[in-house]
Design a protein around this motif. Structure first.
Motif, PDB file in Angstrom:
ATOM      1  N   SER A 171      43.389  33.787  45.024  1.00 45.55           N
ATOM      2  CA  SER A 171      43.110  35.193  44.132  1.00 45.55           C
ATOM      3  C   SER A 171      43.446  36.371  44.930  1.00 45.55           C
ATOM      4  O   SER A 171      43.734  37.553  44.550  1.00 45.55           O
ATOM      5  CB  SER A 171      41.910  35.438  43.698  1.00 45.55           C
ATOM      6  N   ARG A 172      44.006  36.044  46.337  1.00 49.36           N
ATOM      7  CA  ARG A 172      44.284  37.246  47.193  1.00 49.36           C
ATOM      8  C   ARG A 172      43.243  38.297  47.207  1.00 49.36           C
ATOM      9  O   ARG A 172      43.792  39.311  47.050  1.00 49.36           O
ATOM     10  CB  ARG A 172      45.620  37.802  47.189  1.00 49.36           C
ATOM     11  N   TYR A 173      42.106  37.881  47.308  1.00 50.55           N
ATOM     12  CA  TYR A 173      40.767  38.777  47.332  1.00 50.55           C
ATOM     13  C   TYR A 173      40.814  39.558  48.646  1.00 50.55           C
ATOM     14  O   TYR A 173      40.668  39.203  49.622  1.00 50.55           O
ATOM     15  CB  TYR A 173      39.490  38.174  47.170  1.00 50.55           C
ATOM     16  N   ARG A 174      41.171  40.805  48.694  1.00 55.57           N
ATOM     17  CA  ARG A 174      41.373  41.594  49.769  1.00 55.57           C
ATOM     18  C   ARG A 174      40.308  42.605  49.976  1.00 55.57           C
ATOM     19  O   ARG A 174      39.512  43.431  48.822  1.00 55.57           O
ATOM     20  CB  ARG A 174      42.766  42.573  49.717  1.00 55.57           C
ATOM     21  N   THR A 175      39.786  42.849  51.156  1.00 62.07           N
ATOM     22  CA  THR A 175      38.977  43.904  51.475  1.00 62.07           C
ATOM     23  C   THR A 175      39.547  44.498  52.830  1.00 62.07           C
ATOM     24  O   THR A 175      39.960  44.180  53.556  1.00 62.07           O
ATOM     25  CB  THR A 175      37.693  43.247  52.047  1.00 62.07           C
ATOM     26  N   LYS A 220      38.431  47.259  47.649  1.00 60.99           N
ATOM     27  CA  LYS A 220      38.056  45.670  47.462  1.00 60.99           C
ATOM     28  C   LYS A 220      39.300  45.507  46.227  1.00 60.99           C
ATOM     29  O   LYS A 220      39.131  46.421  45.363  1.00 60.99           O
ATOM     30  CB  LYS A 220      36.850  45.361  47.082  1.00 60.99           C
ATOM     31  N   SER A 221      40.031  44.598  46.005  1.00 61.13           N
ATOM     32  CA  SER A 221      40.941  44.151  45.112  1.00 61.13           C
ATOM     33  C   SER A 221      41.076  42.665  45.010  1.00 61.13           C
ATOM     34  O   SER A 221      40.795  42.079  46.011  1.00 61.13           O
ATOM     35  CB  SER A 221      42.318  44.960  45.338  1.00 61.13           C
ATOM     36  N   ILE A 222      41.813  42.313  43.732  1.00 59.13           N
ATOM     37  CA  ILE A 222      41.989  40.915  43.379  1.00 59.13           C
ATOM     38  C   ILE A 222      43.077  40.791  42.544  1.00 59.13           C
ATOM     39  O   ILE A 222      43.277  41.615  41.734  1.00 59.13           O
ATOM     40  CB  ILE A 222      40.622  40.452  42.812  1.00 59.13           C
ATOM     41  N   GLU A 274      41.224  45.793  38.705  1.00 63.86           N
ATOM     42  CA  GLU A 274      41.631  44.553  39.847  1.00 63.86           C
ATOM     43  C   GLU A 274      41.135  45.140  41.052  1.00 63.86           C
ATOM     44  O   GLU A 274      41.543  44.566  42.148  1.00 63.86           O
ATOM     45  CB  GLU A 274      42.999  44.374  39.904  1.00 63.86           C
ATOM     46  N   GLY A 275      40.333  46.049  41.122  1.00 64.20           N
ATOM     47  CA  GLY A 275      39.974  46.844  42.341  1.00 64.20           C
ATOM     48  C   GLY A 275      38.892  47.785  42.232  1.00 64.20           C
ATOM     49  O   GLY A 275      38.405  48.331  41.027  1.00 64.20           O
ATOM     50  N   TYR A 297      45.113  38.531  39.911  1.00 62.38           N
ATOM     51  CA  TYR A 297      44.633  37.381  39.024  1.00 62.38           C
ATOM     52  C   TYR A 297      45.963  36.371  38.747  1.00 62.38           C
ATOM     53  O   TYR A 297      45.704  35.384  37.777  1.00 62.38           O
ATOM     54  CB  TYR A 297      44.165  37.941  37.678  1.00 62.38           C
TER      55      TYR A 297
END
Length: 336
Positions: free
Chosen positions: A95-99, A131-133, A162-163, A135
């Motif tokens: 999901s390329r979950y970014r912080t 924070k973002s994701i 998405e964030g 989908y």
């Protein structure tokens, strides 16, 4: 230094896990680890870079964490004040979950004894987190038509956003006791997420970032002319999660002369219920480099084949010298 070893052994029964971004080499990520460390060094500037890559053995998109920090010890005429800035970026999974975090920290240092052996530093950290994701690469049950997977089919999910971004606040305290040359002890405590920011992507105000507390102990003890041992202990807890790290470094000094300093490091650490890792490092004048590798010991090891992740750290300290112009007095004519 015996108390450091005893505390480390007592802590071995505790469980692990934590949520905030951090590094195994907590001793090589100074202000990321504790704002009380801001400017707590002898030189004028300190720069640090940290990189961690984990779970490459079980995922095509391994967890990747990167950190940068810069500090200034002493601000103009206020030698007791220091400032620092750090940047963190973490991306995980399909999901390329970014912080992404940017934190500004400041600290006040003071000697608390007449012999200058005891020092303390109190720090405060203010930051912004985003924070973002993504989908796009995720799959859902509704995209299976009974025969095959159709990525063009609707997921059937309604994602609100998405964030999310928020302001955060943390504080820390570092105490150091220099008993004699090459023999010192250091205690650090910190409290983070003081504002308990809301972080749900679905506007659920009950999902907050739990406060995190840490306590850390380190020390150095010379065992011979060239060898030092450096026991280290770190314990953090955040919500229902806990993390314990303890271990020991050996340090061998190669050169210690005016303008030259070279030393080698090696050691082993254990992160309770999760992993063990080996560390090697080197001092080369104003540079310090560290490399570690985690060996996974958790319930995930059948899938990971015990492989965890690499971590590298690079630190540079810089001292500048103020130029003082020499004043030459001109002799009067009658003295020539």
């Amino acid at each position: 230094m015996r108390f450091l070893v005893v505390i480390s052994l007592i802590g071995s029964c505790l469980l692990t896990k934590a949520q905030d971004i951090h590094f195994s080499q907590f001793f090589n990520s100074p202000i990321i680890n504790n704002p009380g460390n801001t400017g707590f060094f002898e030189e004028d500037f300190r720069f640090a870079a940290n990189q961690r890559v984990q779970w490459r053995s079980i995922s095509d998109n391994p967890f990747n964490t990167f950190g940068l920090s810069a500090e200034k010890s002493g601000l103009g005429d206020y030698n007791n004040l220091s400032a620092g800035l750090n940047f963190l970026h973490d991306i995980t999974g399909d999901s390329r979950y970014r912080t992404t975090e940017i934190n500004l920290s400041g600290a006040y240092q003071a000697y608390i004894s007449t012999d200058s052996a005891h020092r303390i530093s109190a720090g405060l950290q203010l930051g912004f987190t985003r924070k973002s994701i993504d989908y796009t690469d995720l799959s859902f049950d509704s995209q299976y038509n009974g025969i095959s997977y159709d990525p063009t089919a609707s997921s059937g999910e309604n994602f609100l956003n998405e964030g999310r971004g928020y302001i955060n606040l943390g504080t820390g305290l570092t105490y150091r006791y220099d008993m004699k040359e090459r023999m010192w002890g250091e205690l650090g405590i910190g409290l983070f997420n003081l504002l308990k920011p809301r972080q749900s992507f679905f506007n659920d105000d009950d999902i907050q970032r739990d406060r995190r507390a840490l306590i850390q102990l380190r020390g150095s003890y010379p065992v011979s002319l060239k060898w030092d041992i450096i026991p280290s202990f770190s314990f953090m807890f955040q919500g229902v999660y806990k993390e314990l790290i303890f271990g020991n470094l050996g340090k061998y000094t190669l050169v210690n002369e005016r303008g030259q300093y070279r030393a080698l490091y090696g050691g082993l650490f254990y992160r309770g219920g999760d992993a063990g890792y080996a560390f090697i490092g080197m001092d080369y004048d104003n540079w310090h480099a560290g490399l570690s590798y985690d060996l996974n010991l958790s319930n995930l090891n059948p899938a990971s084949l015990k492989r965890g992740g690499w971590e590298v750290a690079l630190i540079y300290k810089m001292r500048y010298y103020k130029y003082k112009a020499e004043v030459h007095r001109r002799c009067p004519n009658y003295m020539k």
